[in-house]
Design a protein around this motif. Structure first.
Motif, PDB file in Angstrom:
ATOM      1  N   ALA A   2       7.911  65.849  37.915  1.00 19.01           N
ATOM      2  CA  ALA A   2       8.599  65.569  39.175  1.00 19.01           C
ATOM      3  C   ALA A   2       8.123  64.271  39.819  1.00 19.01           C
ATOM      4  CB  ALA A   2       8.397  66.733  40.141  1.00 19.01           C
ATOM      5  N   HIS A   3       6.837  63.977  39.738  1.00 23.86           N
ATOM      6  CA  HIS A   3       6.289  62.787  40.398  1.00 23.86           C
ATOM      7  C   HIS A   3       6.567  61.546  39.553  1.00 23.86           C
ATOM      8  CE1 HIS A   3       3.415  60.022  42.214  1.00 23.86           C
ATOM      9  NE2 HIS A   3       3.491  60.821  43.273  1.00 23.86           N
ATOM     10  N   PRO A   4       6.903  60.419  40.177  1.00 22.32           N
ATOM     11  CA  PRO A   4       7.183  59.187  39.416  1.00 22.32           C
ATOM     12  C   PRO A   4       6.021  58.742  38.520  1.00 22.32           C
ATOM     13  CG  PRO A   4       7.871  58.927  41.693  1.00 22.32           C
ATOM     14  CD  PRO A   4       7.145  60.242  41.612  1.00 22.32           C
ATOM     15  N   TYR A   5       4.781  58.975  38.927  1.00 23.78           N
ATOM     16  CA  TYR A   5       3.648  58.583  38.085  1.00 23.78           C
ATOM     17  C   TYR A   5       3.567  59.462  36.844  1.00 23.78           C
ATOM     18  CZ  TYR A   5      -1.020  57.274  36.575  1.00 23.78           C
ATOM     19  OH  TYR A   5      -2.093  56.842  35.832  1.00 23.78           O
ATOM     20  N   THR A   6       3.771  60.759  37.001  1.00 16.43           N
ATOM     21  CA  THR A   6       3.767  61.664  35.854  1.00 16.43           C
ATOM     22  C   THR A   6       4.867  61.270  34.876  1.00 16.43           C
ATOM     23  OG1 THR A   6       3.007  63.446  37.304  1.00 16.43           O
ATOM     24  CG2 THR A   6       3.836  64.089  35.139  1.00 16.43           C
ATOM     25  N   LYS A   7       6.041  60.941  35.397  1.00 13.76           N
ATOM     26  CA  LYS A   7       7.162  60.515  34.544  1.00 13.76           C
ATOM     27  C   LYS A   7       6.803  59.254  33.768  1.00 13.76           C
ATOM     28  CE  LYS A   7      10.773  62.536  37.399  1.00 13.76           C
ATOM     29  NZ  LYS A   7      11.950  62.310  38.232  1.00 13.76           N
ATOM     30  N   ARG A  35       3.159  50.918  43.666  1.00 15.53           N
ATOM     31  CA  ARG A  35       3.737  50.782  42.320  1.00 15.53           C
ATOM     32  C   ARG A  35       4.947  51.693  42.119  1.00 15.53           C
ATOM     33  NH1 ARG A  35      -0.316  51.103  37.750  1.00 15.53           N
ATOM     34  NH2 ARG A  35       1.087  49.593  36.841  1.00 15.53           N
ATOM     35  N   CYS A  36       5.295  52.459  43.118  1.00 17.67           N
ATOM     36  CA  CYS A  36       6.345  53.466  43.001  1.00 17.67           C
ATOM     37  C   CYS A  36       7.737  52.875  43.209  1.00 17.67           C
ATOM     38  CB  CYS A  36       6.112  54.576  44.026  1.00 17.67           C
ATOM     39  SG  CYS A  36       7.318  55.906  43.927  1.00 17.67           S
ATOM     40  N   PRO A  37       8.662  53.163  42.296  1.00 19.96           N
ATOM     41  CA  PRO A  37      10.033  52.658  42.460  1.00 19.96           C
ATOM     42  C   PRO A  37      10.786  53.335  43.607  1.00 19.96           C
ATOM     43  CG  PRO A  37       9.894  54.065  40.519  1.00 19.96           C
ATOM     44  CD  PRO A  37       8.490  53.893  41.042  1.00 19.96           C
ATOM     45  N   LYS A  38      10.293  54.462  44.114  1.00 14.92           N
ATOM     46  CA  LYS A  38      10.961  55.182  45.208  1.00 14.92           C
ATOM     47  C   LYS A  38      10.326  54.921  46.570  1.00 14.92           C
ATOM     48  CE  LYS A  38      12.426  59.107  42.419  1.00 14.92           C
ATOM     49  NZ  LYS A  38      12.455  60.580  42.369  1.00 14.92           N
ATOM     50  N   ALA A  39       9.296  54.111  46.636  1.00 14.51           N
ATOM     51  CA  ALA A  39       8.520  53.928  47.873  1.00 14.51           C
ATOM     52  C   ALA A  39       9.360  53.364  49.013  1.00 14.51           C
ATOM     53  CB  ALA A  39       7.326  53.023  47.608  1.00 14.51           C
ATOM     54  N   THR A  40       9.095  53.899  50.199  1.00 12.06           N
ATOM     55  CA  THR A  40       9.717  53.430  51.432  1.00 12.06           C
ATOM     56  C   THR A  40       8.613  53.233  52.473  1.00 12.06           C
ATOM     57  OG1 THR A  40      10.030  55.683  52.244  1.00 12.06           O
ATOM     58  CG2 THR A  40      11.852  54.723  50.961  1.00 12.06           C
ATOM     59  N   GLN A  41       8.985  52.795  53.652  1.00 10.65           N
ATOM     60  CA  GLN A  41       8.014  52.630  54.738  1.00 10.65           C
ATOM     61  C   GLN A  41       7.357  53.959  55.094  1.00 10.65           C
ATOM     62  OE1 GLN A  41       7.271  49.512  54.613  1.00 10.65           O
ATOM     63  NE2 GLN A  41       7.285  49.264  56.831  1.00 10.65           N
ATOM     64  N   GLU A  42       8.112  55.059  54.959  1.00 10.34           N
ATOM     65  CA  GLU A  42       7.564  56.387  55.234  1.00 10.34           C
ATOM     66  C   GLU A  42       6.329  56.679  54.393  1.00 10.34           C
ATOM     67  OE1 GLU A  42      10.263  60.060  55.956  1.00 10.34           O
ATOM     68  OE2 GLU A  42      11.387  58.636  54.714  1.00 10.34           O
ATOM     69  N   CYS A  43       6.307  56.163  53.189  1.00  5.83           N
ATOM     70  CA  CYS A  43       5.215  56.443  52.255  1.00  5.83           C
ATOM     71  C   CYS A  43       3.887  55.861  52.729  1.00  5.83           C
ATOM     72  CB  CYS A  43       5.557  55.903  50.864  1.00  5.83           C
ATOM     73  SG  CYS A  43       7.057  56.623  50.170  1.00  5.83           S
ATOM     74  N   ALA A  44       3.939  54.822  53.536  1.00  3.03           N
ATOM     75  CA  ALA A  44       2.720  54.189  54.042  1.00  3.03           C
ATOM     76  C   ALA A  44       2.159  54.925  55.260  1.00  3.03           C
ATOM     77  CB  ALA A  44       2.985  52.737  54.408  1.00  3.03           C
ATOM     78  N   ALA A  45       2.977  55.748  55.892  1.00  7.70           N
ATOM     79  CA  ALA A  45       2.590  56.360  57.156  1.00  7.70           C
ATOM     80  C   ALA A  45       1.617  57.529  57.023  1.00  7.70           C
ATOM     81  CB  ALA A  45       3.839  56.813  57.902  1.00  7.70           C
ATOM     82  N   ILE A  98       7.203  62.535  49.095  1.00  7.55           N
ATOM     83  CA  ILE A  98       8.234  62.832  50.099  1.00  7.55           C
ATOM     84  C   ILE A  98       9.639  62.671  49.531  1.00  7.55           C
ATOM     85  CG2 ILE A  98       6.736  62.208  52.030  1.00  7.55           C
ATOM     86  CD1 ILE A  98       8.390  59.621  52.294  1.00  7.55           C
ATOM     87  N   HIS A  99       9.774  62.094  48.344  1.00  4.27           N
ATOM     88  CA  HIS A  99      11.093  61.842  47.770  1.00  4.27           C
ATOM     89  C   HIS A  99      11.507  62.851  46.704  1.00  4.27           C
ATOM     90  CE1 HIS A  99      11.319  58.132  49.976  1.00  4.27           C
ATOM     91  NE2 HIS A  99      10.119  57.805  49.544  1.00  4.27           N
ATOM     92  N   ILE A 100      10.793  63.965  46.605  1.00  3.44           N
ATOM     93  CA  ILE A 100      11.101  64.987  45.609  1.00  3.44           C
ATOM     94  C   ILE A 100      11.986  66.050  46.242  1.00  3.44           C
ATOM     95  CG2 ILE A 100      10.094  66.830  44.194  1.00  3.44           C
ATOM     96  CD1 ILE A 100       7.720  65.017  43.706  1.00  3.44           C
ATOM     97  N   GLU A 101      12.993  66.498  45.479  1.00  2.00           N
ATOM     98  CA  GLU A 101      13.863  67.566  45.939  1.00  2.00           C
ATOM     99  C   GLU A 101      13.028  68.762  46.368  1.00  2.00           C
ATOM    100  OE1 GLU A 101      17.224  67.639  46.378  1.00  2.00           O
ATOM    101  OE2 GLU A 101      17.128  65.511  45.916  1.00  2.00           O
ATOM    102  N   GLY A 102      13.468  69.438  47.417  1.00  2.00           N
ATOM    103  CA  GLY A 102      12.728  70.582  47.915  1.00  2.00           C
ATOM    104  C   GLY A 102      11.829  70.192  49.080  1.00  2.00           C
TER     105      GLY A 102
END
Length: 118
Positions: free
Chosen positions: A40-45, A84-94, A111-115
């Motif tokens: 599920a996590h971009p790093y694991t993928k 390094r995440c392709p899904k990163a947004t400003q929210e990720c830094a907070a 924060i970008h995973i379904e569920g």
């Protein structure tokens, strides 16, 4: 027994449970076969896309991570993978990403995973 490795195919073969870490933080954990089959996590993928396939004719999409690896002595704020995440947004830094339950014992921190209300 604790087994530490960078090759997730070996981890899948040897272990019942797995915890994938980035800069000292767990980003995904759960039963090894579940995490290996449905990351599920971009790093694991990205890690799993780097596992060699024994068939030279098999096509596999590699997920190449951009950016520099941050210093573990001075990790980024919020999600440590965000630089390094392709899904990163400003929210990720907070803030640190919460745990998202994906199954009975399968958890990812993003924060970008379904569920996770997304």
């Amino acid at each position: 027994m604790l087994f530490i490795a960078h090759d997730l195919s070996v981890v899948d073969y040897l272990c019942d449970q797995v915890a994938v870490m980035y800069l000292g933080r767990i980003v995904e954990s759960g039963p090894a076969q579940v995490v290996h089959r449905a990351p599920a996590h971009p790093y694991t993928k990205a890690l799993l896309s780097a596992v060699p396939v024994p068939d030279p004719h098999a096509a596999r999409k590699r997920e190449i991570l951009a950016g520099q690896i941050p210093s573990p002595l001075s990790p980024p704020s919020g999600c440590v993978f965000r630089t390094r995440c392709p899904k990163a947004t400003q929210e990720c830094a907070a803030a640190l990403p919460p745990a998202v339950a994906l199954g009975a014992s399968h958890v990812a921190h993003c924060i970008h995973i379904e569920g996770n209300g997304r």
